[in-house]
Write a protein that holds these residues in place. Structure first.
Motif, mmCIF file in Angstrom:
data_model
loop_
_atom_site.group_PDB
_atom_site.id
_atom_site.type_symbol
_atom_site.label_atom_id
_atom_site.label_comp_id
_atom_site.label_asym_id
_atom_site.label_seq_id
_atom_site.Cartn_x
_atom_site.Cartn_y
_atom_site.Cartn_z
ATOM 1 N N GLY A 72 -95.275 10.986 55.273
ATOM 2 C CA GLY A 72 -93.508 10.733 56.104
ATOM 3 C C GLY A 72 -94.114 10.778 57.711
ATOM 4 O O GLY A 72 -93.325 10.936 58.321
ATOM 5 N N ILE A 73 -95.508 11.045 58.446
ATOM 6 C CA ILE A 73 -95.076 10.634 59.841
ATOM 7 C C ILE A 73 -95.001 9.162 60.136
ATOM 8 O O ILE A 73 -95.686 8.154 59.445
ATOM 9 C CB ILE A 73 -96.744 11.363 60.263
ATOM 10 N N PRO A 74 -94.260 8.820 60.883
ATOM 11 C CA PRO A 74 -93.553 7.609 62.089
ATOM 12 C C PRO A 74 -95.646 7.048 62.084
ATOM 13 O O PRO A 74 -96.033 7.938 62.863
ATOM 14 C CB PRO A 74 -93.245 6.890 62.202
ATOM 15 N N GLN A 75 -95.462 5.067 61.887
ATOM 16 C CA GLN A 75 -96.663 5.051 62.460
ATOM 17 C C GLN A 75 -96.214 3.615 62.400
ATOM 18 O O GLN A 75 -96.562 2.283 61.883
ATOM 19 C CB GLN A 75 -97.832 4.669 62.094
ATOM 20 N N ASN A 76 -95.445 3.074 64.085
ATOM 21 C CA ASN A 76 -94.873 1.943 64.443
ATOM 22 C C ASN A 76 -94.927 2.143 65.425
ATOM 23 O O ASN A 76 -94.833 2.896 66.808
ATOM 24 C CB ASN A 76 -93.592 1.829 63.566
ATOM 25 N N LEU A 77 -94.470 0.863 66.040
ATOM 26 C CA LEU A 77 -94.247 0.916 67.749
ATOM 27 C C LEU A 77 -93.152 0.000 68.363
ATOM 28 O O LEU A 77 -92.760 -0.344 69.576
ATOM 29 C CB LEU A 77 -95.313 -0.443 68.125
ATOM 30 N N LEU A 78 -92.124 0.973 67.605
ATOM 31 C CA LEU A 78 -90.174 0.390 67.891
ATOM 32 C C LEU A 78 -89.813 1.100 68.389
ATOM 33 O O LEU A 78 -90.219 2.267 69.155
ATOM 34 C CB LEU A 78 -89.916 -0.085 67.028
ATOM 35 N N ALA A 79 -88.943 0.470 69.484
ATOM 36 C CA ALA A 79 -88.400 1.542 70.075
ATOM 37 C C ALA A 79 -87.234 2.558 69.265
ATOM 38 O O ALA A 79 -87.447 2.485 68.479
ATOM 39 C CB ALA A 79 -87.105 1.083 71.435
ATOM 40 N N TYR A 80 -86.890 3.320 70.042
ATOM 41 C CA TYR A 80 -86.288 5.044 69.609
ATOM 42 C C TYR A 80 -84.862 4.306 68.791
ATOM 43 O O TYR A 80 -84.459 3.380 69.026
ATOM 44 C CB TYR A 80 -85.842 6.231 70.530
ATOM 45 N N THR A 81 -84.707 5.194 67.259
ATOM 46 C CA THR A 81 -84.155 4.589 66.859
ATOM 47 C C THR A 81 -82.512 4.917 66.762
ATOM 48 O O THR A 81 -82.461 6.295 67.161
ATOM 49 C CB THR A 81 -84.203 5.153 65.260
ATOM 50 N N SER A 82 -81.075 3.995 67.044
ATOM 51 C CA SER A 82 -79.932 5.231 67.055
ATOM 52 C C SER A 82 -79.210 5.109 65.821
ATOM 53 O O SER A 82 -79.343 3.696 65.517
ATOM 54 C CB SER A 82 -79.659 4.422 67.827
ATOM 55 N N VAL A 83 -78.892 6.219 65.568
ATOM 56 C CA VAL A 83 -78.767 6.369 63.942
ATOM 57 C C VAL A 83 -76.816 6.679 64.511
ATOM 58 O O VAL A 83 -76.657 7.191 65.387
ATOM 59 C CB VAL A 83 -78.971 6.499 62.725
ATOM 60 N N THR A 84 -75.617 6.223 63.406
ATOM 61 C CA THR A 84 -74.598 7.340 63.684
ATOM 62 C C THR A 84 -74.703 8.278 62.469
ATOM 63 O O THR A 84 -75.464 7.551 61.730
ATOM 64 C CB THR A 84 -73.167 6.549 63.278
ATOM 65 N N THR A 85 -74.428 9.255 62.728
ATOM 66 C CA THR A 85 -74.732 10.498 61.229
ATOM 67 C C THR A 85 -74.306 10.339 60.592
ATOM 68 O O THR A 85 -73.154 9.775 60.968
ATOM 69 C CB THR A 85 -75.052 12.353 62.387
ATOM 70 N N LEU A 86 -74.074 11.628 59.339
ATOM 71 C CA LEU A 86 -72.965 11.741 58.226
ATOM 72 C C LEU A 86 -71.875 11.727 58.592
ATOM 73 O O LEU A 86 -70.656 11.334 58.662
ATOM 74 C CB LEU A 86 -73.740 12.203 57.204
ATOM 75 N N GLU A 87 -71.608 12.606 60.050
ATOM 76 C CA GLU A 87 -70.207 13.067 60.861
ATOM 77 C C GLU A 87 -70.054 11.894 62.007
ATOM 78 O O GLU A 87 -68.971 12.581 63.162
ATOM 79 C CB GLU A 87 -70.613 15.165 61.338
ATOM 80 N N GLY A 88 -70.612 11.437 62.017
ATOM 81 C CA GLY A 88 -70.105 9.751 62.646
ATOM 82 C C GLY A 88 -70.778 10.295 64.352
ATOM 83 O O GLY A 88 -70.624 9.754 65.519
ATOM 84 N N ALA A 89 -71.726 11.657 65.148
ATOM 85 C CA ALA A 89 -72.153 11.586 65.928
ATOM 86 C C ALA A 89 -73.413 10.596 65.892
ATOM 87 O O ALA A 89 -74.187 10.025 64.749
ATOM 88 C CB ALA A 89 -72.696 13.040 65.867
ATOM 89 N N GLN A 90 -73.688 10.197 67.114
ATOM 90 C CA GLN A 90 -74.791 9.592 67.639
ATOM 91 C C GLN A 90 -76.151 9.881 68.139
ATOM 92 O O GLN A 90 -76.116 11.416 68.001
ATOM 93 C CB GLN A 90 -74.942 8.486 69.368
ATOM 94 N N GLN A 91 -77.719 9.883 66.984
ATOM 95 C CA GLN A 91 -78.611 10.854 67.698
ATOM 96 C C GLN A 91 -79.772 9.773 67.729
ATOM 97 O O GLN A 91 -79.524 9.018 67.190
ATOM 98 C CB GLN A 91 -78.751 10.789 65.363
ATOM 99 N N VAL A 92 -80.244 9.981 68.767
ATOM 100 C CA VAL A 92 -81.527 8.536 68.687
ATOM 101 C C VAL A 92 -82.297 9.774 68.749
ATOM 102 O O VAL A 92 -83.295 11.051 68.597
ATOM 103 C CB VAL A 92 -81.982 9.075 70.608
ATOM 104 N N ILE A 93 -83.337 8.909 67.443
ATOM 105 C CA ILE A 93 -84.423 9.571 67.068
ATOM 106 C C ILE A 93 -86.038 8.537 67.507
ATOM 107 O O ILE A 93 -85.951 7.575 67.362
ATOM 108 C CB ILE A 93 -84.701 8.878 65.346
ATOM 109 N N ALA A 94 -86.973 10.003 67.875
ATOM 110 C CA ALA A 94 -88.055 9.221 68.377
ATOM 111 C C ALA A 94 -88.417 8.909 67.683
ATOM 112 O O ALA A 94 -88.617 9.397 66.463
ATOM 113 C CB ALA A 94 -87.851 10.150 69.885
#
Lengths: 575, 201
Positions: free
Chosen positions: A197-219
């Protein structure tokens, strides 16, 4: 404490012991220059590197030339990484557009990675670009570990060779350790960790809208390639601020098991390489046994202390008991998937070795639970220890042990057929004394200066423990922390940087002089009066010397920190 | 020393190319080919939109969701760049509380949280993870005990049967690897997704 918890610890130790001899055999063949599967596949690369760099792989170096080559290489490494950190904003693979580090942070981080310490004054995901993580930190994870392996081999050659002027070739040891040992194991480990499950990519951090509608930026980022060598090379600098506690850096209990195994893998195998080089594998197992005793005592103490939980919670309607549905215990600063047993095991391993990665926050450990990692580092990083550094460290302790045994019976001590005389003992003591000088000296200064006191996060005796732990970790080239300490200041960045330099190079130079002196000695065959260094008596004496020389030096300082805090906790005091 | 400079410079440069570029980029390529989901961060989609990562905890506060552990992560204060403000489950700045076991701040926090949790749920003692912050601040999981403790609140908020909630927890409980390694856990996000599928909030 639970039966499953104990089993996890025992299974770990059994697997490690089973891997020691096979891997030791492989390393021995690699460094003897014998053909192996990897050298058949990558031999062209090794020869190409020598040709480009103008290295004659058959030319042997004396201890001075070997040491100078090592210092020159480390100087270039430091300059290269320092420059890269200052120029970060202009370099590629930087999707988050991180700018340059401040000069004191760049100094601290460059020293930290070159000395195999990997202290984190920076928070990975908020400070460093993917380019820096890959072409900067990952590279030094490889070469600082390879440097350590080379130095250990040089000292062992000092014991193994007879009336010799040379201790090996630094460039060859460095290249072979990187190509044939660190790189192949890292490739396999990195892919395994991605699977977990450890990521391996070169993408920018992912922005998501969580289940409760908050913004979460995932490094995210190229994490797995960095983590594999960070563990295997006992480096320990995290891709993320929370290091191996971060679910992306250590997602499952199985990834945790493999990572802890990677930490001890090479240090344990090197004891076997040592045995093979001095023509008696039992000599290696004797060192392994001394290390194992200290490791098992440490992990038992830590598991017991953390499993009991925090007595201050008893009156607060909190259930800290271990049962089928929860791990219980002192869970502040620990992850659910690791519970108490894996957290205690990881904390012990990472500080026995000079790794310094953490899967739980040592700052929130109980006083006695936190005393274990601190003591492990204070003993000199010789309980398996850093890659290479653990072996040359414990060999110096072995010299002191046979010297003391010699004093007791009034006979010139010998170790592995070499007479241990005044010069070797003086050089060994010089190396060993650098450590308390740096640890206690800097701790004393930081404990009275306002710049030092400003960094403390917790009040009371624990605040002192934070400072003591920081200089212990830096000097021991460990890199773990009582991380509440605000260390990203010019005072801490520069003094901790100096402590790392002293702990690495002020130890190495006298150690290499010892290697040179030993190599030049002629072989003295064992006689009836020779103290056998493969039996239980030697192992007990070695453990005793490590605990007394390494431990007692620091007892007054430790008493002011963790021990006072333990008594305060029992008395119900709060700060 | 000078004679060592050429090998030092050349080896440093070439090993940087090998271990700093070729190695991580090759691993990236292989990882994307072999394990694309994990390599991409184990992202979860619902109705075509990415709603998080299976490995990263989220800050659940609603009465109708299972809650994760307290999180000590912070963010930069929008009013003062030199300061930080609490920002639970900030997945761009992982951190633990680093509070000592003798810290008054820790004990006061646990006391208040435990009282609040008992009021919302049941009078039983509170499972320890629910009042302690995780090391990363992003712990995606809680223990089965911590999930079970929250059943009364969720049953009331969603009008669901407690037995049905317990069955959901059991279905989402991940045991130890080979029955030995690690601890039993429940992924809070996966459990809440299942909860939404079973009954709208």
């Amino acid at each position: 404490m639970t039966l499953t918890g104990w089993l996890q610890i025992l299974i770990y130790f059994a697997v490690l012991t089973a891997l020691t001899r096979p891997l030791g055999g492989y390393l021995f063949r690699v460094f003897s220059g014998e053909a192996t599967l990897t050298s058949r596949g990558l031999g062209w690369l090794e020869r190409g590197l020598y040709r480009c760099a103008g290295i004659d792989p058959r030319a042997e170096q004396g201890w001075i030339a070997y040491t100078l080559a090592m210092l020159a290489f480390n100087l270039v490494c430091f300059a290269g990484l320092f420059a890269m950190l200052l120029l970060q904003g202009h370099l590629p693979f930087n999707p988050q557009n991180f700018g340059a580090l401040t000069p004191d942070l760049a100094f601290n981080t460059a020293i930290s990675f070159v000395t195999n310490t990997n202290w984190q004054s920076y928070g990975g995901e908020t400070t460093l670009s993917y380019g820096t993580q890959m072409a900067g930190l990952t590279v030094h994870n490889f070469v600082s570990a390879a440097t350590g392996i080379g130095l250990a081999l040089a000292l062992v050659r000092g014991f193994a060779r007879r009336s010799a002027q040379t201790v090996g070739n630094f460039w060859v040891d460095l290249t072979r350790a990187t190509l044939y040992v660190l790189l192949p194991i890292s490739v396999v480990a990195a892919l395994f960790l991605v699977w977990q499950g450890i990521p391996q990519n070169l993408l920018a951090y992912t922005s998501v809208t969580t289940l409760e509608g908050a913004q979460q930026v995932i490094a995210q980022g190229p994490v797995a390639s960095q983590v594999a060598i960070k563990m295997l090379g006992t480096n320990g600098g995290g891709f993320f601020n929370a290091n191996a506690a971060h679910p992306f850096e250590n997602p499952t209990a199985l990834s945790d098991f493999v990572q802890t195994l990677l930490i001890f893998l090479i240090p344990a195998a090197l004891t076997n390489v040592f045995g093979r080089m001095v023509r008696s594998e039992l000599q290696g197992w004797a060192l392994y046994s001394a290390m194992a005793v200290l490791f098992l005592v440490g992990v038992t103490t830590c598991y017991w202390a953390e499993g009991r939980g925090n007595p201050a919670f008893a009156a607060l309607h909190v259930d800290q008991a271990a049962n089928a549905l929860q791990a219980g215990g002192n869970m502040e600063g620990k992850e659910t998937r690791f519970g108490i047993a894996r957290s205690a095991l990881f904390a012990t391993i990472t500080t026995d070795a000079s790794c310094g990665a953490v899967n739980g926050m040592h700052d929130s450990f109980t006083p006695l639970g936190g005393l274990v990692p601190m003591t492990n580092i204070l003993l000199g990083e010789v309980i398996f220890g850093g890659v290479g550094a653990g072996l040359y460290g414990i060999l110096l302790y072995a010299i002191i042990a046979v010297f003391i045994a010699g004093l007791m019976v009034g006979r010139t001590p010998e170790y592995l057929g070499k007479k241990i005389e005044a010069r070797e003992v003086k050089l060994t003591m010089l190396a060993l004394l650098c450590l308390p000088l740096s640890i206690l000296g800097f701790t004393a200064v930081a404990s009275v200066l306002p710049q030092g006191l400003a960094g403390i996060a917790n009040n009371g005796p624990h605040g002192f423990s934070e400072i003591l732990y920081a200089y212990t970790s830096a000097t021991g080239n460990n890199g773990s922390a009582f991380a509440g300490l605000s260390a990203n200041t010019s005072f801490y960045n520069s003094t901790l940087g100096l402590a790392m330099l002293i702990g690495r190079f002020a130890f190495i130079v006298p150690m290499m002089a010892t290697a040179g002196a030993l190599a030049a000695k002629k072989y003295t065959p064992p006689s009836a009066g020779t103290f056998p260094t493969t039996g239980g008596l030697f192992i007990a004496l070695l453990v005793g010397v490590i605990v007394i020389v390494g431990g007692l030096t620091y007892f007054p300082a430790v008493a002011l920190g963790p021990i006072v805090e333990h008594l305060a906790l029992l008395a119900g005091l709060q700060y | 020393m000078l004679s060592h400079l050429r090998p030092a410079l050349v080896l440093f440069a070439l090993l940087t190319l090998l271990t700093g570029l070729a190695y991580p980029l090759a691993i990236t390529g292989l990882a994307q080919a072999l394990f694309p989901k994990q390599a991409g961060g184990s992202l979860i989609e619902r109705d075509g939109k990415v709603i998080g990562s299976a490995l990263i905890g989220q800050n659940f506060t609603g009465a109708g969701y299972f809650h994760g552990r307290p999180s000590a992560t912070t963010d930069t204060d929008p009013n003062d760049a030199g300061k930080t403000v609490p920002a639970p489950y900030n997945a761009a700045n992982s951190a633990g509380s680093n509070l000592a076991p003798t810290s008054k701040a820790l004990i006061d926090r646990v006391k208040a949280d435990a009282a609040k949790l008992q009021e919302e749920n049941t009078d039983a003692p509170v499972p320890v993870e629910l009042v302690t912050t995780s090391a990363s601040g992003l712990d995606p999981e809680i223990s089965p005990a911590a999930a079970r403790f929250q059943i009364p609140r969720i049953a009331k908020a969603r009008g669901l049967d407690a037995a049905k909630l317990q069955a959901l927890i059991d279905a989402h409980t991940q045991g130890r690897w080979l029955g030995l390694i690690g601890e039993p856990t429940v992924s809070v996000l996966a459990l809440n997704l299942a909860l939404d599928a079973a009954a709208s909030p």
